[in-house]
Design a protein around this motif. Sequence first.
Motif, mmCIF file in Angstrom:
data_model
loop_
_atom_site.group_PDB
_atom_site.id
_atom_site.type_symbol
_atom_site.label_atom_id
_atom_site.label_comp_id
_atom_site.label_asym_id
_atom_site.label_seq_id
_atom_site.Cartn_x
_atom_site.Cartn_y
_atom_site.Cartn_z
ATOM 1 N N LEU A 1 0.872 -1.168 0.000
ATOM 2 C CA LEU A 1 0.000 0.000 0.000
ATOM 3 C C LEU A 1 0.911 1.221 0.000
ATOM 4 N N GLN A 2 1.018 1.858 -1.158
ATOM 5 C CA GLN A 2 1.791 3.083 -1.273
ATOM 6 C C GLN A 2 0.903 4.251 -0.862
ATOM 7 N N MET A 3 1.334 4.974 0.133
ATOM 8 C CA MET A 3 0.538 6.071 0.666
ATOM 9 C C MET A 3 1.281 7.383 0.437
ATOM 10 N N ASN A 4 0.729 8.231 -0.384
ATOM 11 C CA ASN A 4 1.313 9.536 -0.683
ATOM 12 C C ASN A 4 0.423 10.652 -0.151
ATOM 13 N N SER A 5 0.985 11.831 -0.059
ATOM 14 C CA SER A 5 0.231 13.010 0.396
ATOM 15 C C SER A 5 -0.514 12.719 1.693
ATOM 16 N N LEU A 6 0.173 12.151 2.651
ATOM 17 C CA LEU A 6 -0.471 11.776 3.914
ATOM 18 C C LEU A 6 -0.996 12.994 4.640
#
Length: 124
Positions: free
Chosen positions: A81-86
């Motif tokens: 699960l790539q999580m960007n702009s957290l």
Amino acid sequence: QLHLVESGGGLVQPGGSLRLSCAASGFTLDYYTIGWFRQAPGKEREGVSCISNIRSNTHYADSVKGRFTISRDSAKNTVYLQMNSLKPEDPAIYYCAARSGFRPVLLAADFGSWGQGTQVTVSS
């Protein structure tokens, strides 16, 4: 009960990125739909994303669409699960889970096997 292990959680600043991993032992992840869920203190567990066992169809919660990406690496028997702009509302314990079959609905009750979770913290 299938054995799943999450990793990759940690502390990140708002706007930052993390990649969570869900590794399996003793079985092949490709045969199962894998979901990611999260639970923040005092809140119910909510679905984040899932990827199907056939054709790797994906589904996302509205709150993470465009920011998170779920994917498989069959050679490593791992789902990511790539999580960007957290965002400040993303911190929680993140869990991966497995189920047979697929439908584009993120219901925890559909998933029978769960990992122990990995903590994600977003703070400046």
